[in-house]
Design an enzyme around this catalytic site. Structure first.
Site, mmCIF file in Angstrom:
data_model
loop_
_atom_site.group_PDB
_atom_site.id
_atom_site.type_symbol
_atom_site.label_atom_id
_atom_site.label_comp_id
_atom_site.label_asym_id
_atom_site.label_seq_id
_atom_site.Cartn_x
_atom_site.Cartn_y
_atom_site.Cartn_z
ATOM 1 N N THR A 139 1.632 -2.893 6.996
ATOM 2 C CA THR A 139 0.559 -1.921 7.173
ATOM 3 C C THR A 139 -0.598 -2.554 7.946
ATOM 4 O O THR A 139 -1.199 -1.934 8.820
ATOM 5 C CB THR A 139 0.067 -1.409 5.808
ATOM 6 O OG1 THR A 139 1.168 -0.797 5.124
ATOM 7 C CG2 THR A 139 -1.039 -0.395 5.971
ATOM 8 N N ALA B 158 0.803 -1.217 0.000
ATOM 9 C CA ALA B 158 0.000 0.000 0.000
ATOM 10 C C ALA B 158 0.839 1.271 0.000
ATOM 11 O O ALA B 158 0.369 2.324 -0.421
ATOM 12 C CB ALA B 158 -0.931 -0.003 1.210
ATOM 13 N N ASP C 218 -0.586 -10.659 -1.199
ATOM 14 C CA ASP C 218 0.709 -10.521 -0.538
ATOM 15 C C ASP C 218 0.798 -11.320 0.756
ATOM 16 O O ASP C 218 1.851 -11.884 1.072
ATOM 17 C CB ASP C 218 1.064 -9.045 -0.301
ATOM 18 C CG ASP C 218 -0.028 -8.230 0.365
ATOM 19 O OD1 ASP C 218 -1.025 -8.813 0.847
ATOM 20 O OD2 ASP C 218 0.106 -6.987 0.386
ATOM 21 N N THR C 219 -0.294 -11.412 1.506
ATOM 22 C CA THR C 219 -0.252 -12.220 2.725
ATOM 23 C C THR C 219 -0.074 -13.691 2.392
ATOM 24 O O THR C 219 0.631 -14.422 3.090
ATOM 25 C CB THR C 219 -1.524 -12.022 3.560
ATOM 26 O OG1 THR C 219 -1.726 -10.631 3.791
ATOM 27 C CG2 THR C 219 -1.411 -12.727 4.903
ATOM 28 N N ALA D 190 -4.986 -7.137 -1.308
ATOM 29 C CA ALA D 190 -6.191 -7.831 -1.755
ATOM 30 C C ALA D 190 -7.344 -6.870 -2.026
ATOM 31 O O ALA D 190 -7.216 -5.657 -1.881
ATOM 32 C CB ALA D 190 -6.609 -8.850 -0.692
#
Length: 469
Positions: free
Chosen positions: A260, A12, A238-239, A80
C-alpha cells in the site's frame, strides 16, 4: 515432525496468519488463514475494527490446532503509528482511529508552539507526516483530553493485540520509533519532549526489542484456541519485518518494501538527523538489532488499489497493467503530493494534477494507470539517487520485497528508470521477516546474515535486468 512458528501479519487491506518452519536449512511457509481489513466510518472518524482483527487472529490460531500444527511461538506485526488507549482495567478508551482520518489536519501548527519541526527531527530523526502518532496525540490533548485522563497506557496496534493474547503491556522498539516520540540516542521514549508537549508520562510503557519473549497465552486464550505458546516480539512494524527478509548478502542494500505504501531506503548503523536529511524528507526508523531504516515513504500501490476500487473491480491488476503498457501518455505526477493520500476520486486527482502541470491529461483507465506506474518508477529512481548522495553508498541493484514485488510491469519500469537491476521477492516478506526473528529467538537460525542467506535459498527471487529492457 516439524516444529512451527506463527506469524500474524496485518496490513491496511488484509491480514494473514502464516505458519513457518525450518527443514534441511530451508524456510517453508504455509498460509493458514486470511481475512479482510479496512477502515470504517465510526462516529465521524475513519477507524479500525480492532475487535474484528483480534477475532480473526483467534480464528486463525484455531485453524492451526485443527490442522495439528501447533506453533511454539507467535508474533504479530501491523502497520505503524496507530494505537489504542487502554484504561487500568484493560478496556479500550475511545476508538482505534486510522492514520487516514483527517483529525490531525492543522495539528502541526499546534505542535509547533511547543517544538519546531527542525528540532523535532533533530531529536527523533522521523520525517514529518501529519498522521504520525505525535500529531494524533496532540489532537487528543487539544480536543479530547478526557480520553488521555482516562487512559492507563497507549498501546500501538500490535502491542494492543499482544496484550489481548498474553496480558502484558509493552511497546516494541521498531514501531515505537515511528511515533516520533523516541530518541535515537537513548533508544527510549523522549520524556523531555513528552512532557513539553503536555502528554502524560504514565501512558508510555517500557520498550522491548524484537526477539523478546513477552509471555505465554493467557489461560482464557489458550482455552479458546486449544493450545498454549509463547508470544514473541518480531519487528512489529511491518516494514521492519519486511526489511529483515531482504535476501541480499551485500553489506549495503537498497530496498523497497512495496505494498500500500512504498518504503524505499537502506540500513544504517546510526541515525542521520541532519537538516539536509530532514529537508529531503528521509526518516530514521528503528530496525532489527538497532539498525536504522533510513528511508522515504512513497505513496505506493495505494494509488493503483484506489483506481481499481473506483472502477468497481471491473479490471484486474493484470488488465490495468496491460492497458497501461499500451498507453502512449508520458505525463508524470508527484506521488507524494498530499492530494493522493485520501482523495474522493483517485482518477480525478491524477487527471487534475496532470492538467494543472500543463501535461497531457489521461483519457481512460489505461492512461491513468500508466501515469501512476511511471510516476512511481521515476520517484524510486530519484529516491535511489538521493540515498546514494546522502549516505555515500553505491547500490548496484534494487531489492523489492512485499506484495509489489509480484508486479512485473512496475518492476521493469523501476529497472528502466533507476538504471539498476531489480531483484523481486519474496512476496510475503513481512511474514517471513516476522518468522525469522522468532526462529533466531528459538536458536534455529544463528543470526541475521544466516537468516538472509536462508531466505535467498528458500524463496523465488526474480531478476529484472536493465539489459533485458
Amino acid at each position: 515432525m516439524s516444529e512451527y512458528s506463527l506469524a500474524v501479519d496485518i496490513g491496511a487491506s488484509s491480514g494473514r496468519l502464516i505458519l513457518g518452519h525450518i527443514e534441511n536449512g530451508k524456510m517453508f511457509t504455509e498460509e493458514i488463514h486470511r481475512f479482510k481489513n479496512g477502515i470504517e466510518n465510526m462516529g465521524g472518524h475513519f477507524c479500525w475494527d480492532i475487535e474484528h482483527l483480534f477475532d480473526e487472529i483467534i480464528v486463525g490460531m484455531k485453524k492451526c490446532g485443527d490442522a495439528g500444527k501447533i506453533p511454539r511461538t507467535i508474533g504479530i506485526d501491523t502497520w505503524a503509528v496507530d494505537f489504542v488507549l487502554v484504561d487500568g482495567e484493560g478496556n479500550p478508551v475511545g476508538q482505534a482511529v486510522s492514520y487516514r482520518d483527517g483529525r490531525t489536519d492543522g495539528m502541526d501548527k499546534v505542535l509547533s508552539q511547543y517544538v519546531s519541526e527542525q528540532e523535532l527531527y533533530a531529536r527523533t530523526g522521523i520525517q514529518k507526516q501529519l498522521f504520525n502518532t505525535i500529531y494524533q496525540l496532540t489532537y487528543l490533548r487539544e480536543r479530547h483530553p478526557e480520553q488521555l485522563d482516562a487512559a492507563d497506557s497507549i498501546l500501538l496496534i500490535p502491542d494492543y493485540l499482544n496484550f489481548r493474547l498474553c496480558g502484558e503491556k509493552f511497546t516494541e522498539y521498531t514501531n515505537a520509533t515511528t511515533t516520533q516520540l523516541v530518541s535515537p540516542v537513548t533508544r527510549n521514549w523522549d520524556y523531555d519532549l513528552i512532557n513539553r508537549i503536555g502528554l502524560p508520562e504514565r501512558l508510555f510503557r517500557d520498550i522491548r526489542v524484537p526477539g523478546t519473549v513477552i509471555g505465554e497465552l493467557t489461560e482464557d486464550i489458550a482455552e479458546k484456541v486449544g493450545f498454549s505458546c509463547k508470544v514473541v516480539l518480531p519487528a512489529t512494524h511491518d516494514t521492519g519485518s519486511a526489511v529483515i527478509a531482504v535476501p541480499s548478502l551485500e553489506p549495503d542494500i537498497l530496498y523497497i518494501s512495496s505494498g500500500t505504501w512504498s518504503l524505499m531506503g537502506t540500513e544504517n548503523d546510526s541515525s542521520d538527523c541532519t537538516e539536509e536529511c530532514r529537508a529531503a524528507n528521509f526518516t530514521n526508523e528503528g530496525g532489527y538489532l538497532y539498525r536504522y531504516r533510513f528511508l522515504k515513504n512513497i505513496m505506493g500501490l495505494w494509488m493503483i488499489q484506489s483506481v481499481k476500487k473506483e472502477l468497481h473491480d471491473r479490471f484486474s491488476f493484470d488488465e490495468l497493467c496491460e492497458a497501461a503498457s499500451k498507453s502512449a501518455i508520458a505525463s508524470i505526477v508527484d506521488c507524494n503530493d498530499s492530494r493522493f493520500l485520501k482523495p474522493e476520486s483517485m482518477m480525478k486527482a491524477v487527471v487534475d494534477a496532470c492538467r494543472e502541470s500543463g501535461q497531457d491529461v489521461p483519457q481512460n483507465p489505461g492512461d491513468v494507470t500508466a501515469v501512476i506506474y511511471n510516476s512511481l518508477a521515476r520517484c524510486y529512481a530519484e529516491t535511489a539517487a538521493q540515498l546514494e548522495e546522502l549516505t555515500g553508498k553505491k547500490f548496484a541493484a534494487v531489492n523489492i520485497v512485499g506484495g509489489g514485488s509480484g508486479d512485473p510491469y512496475l518492476n521493469r519500469l523501476t529497472a528502466i528508470y533507476s538504471g539498476r537491476d531489480v531483484l523481486a521477492g519474496p512476496k510475503e516478506a513481512t511474514a517471513i521477516g516476522n518468522l525469522t526473528v522468532q526462529f533466531i529467538a528459538l536458536g534455529e537460525l544463528e543470526n541475521l546474515a544466516a537468516a538472509r542467506e536462508c531466505i535467498a535459498n528458500s524463496f523465488d527471487i526474480k531478476k529484472y535486468s536493465l539489459k533485458e529492457n
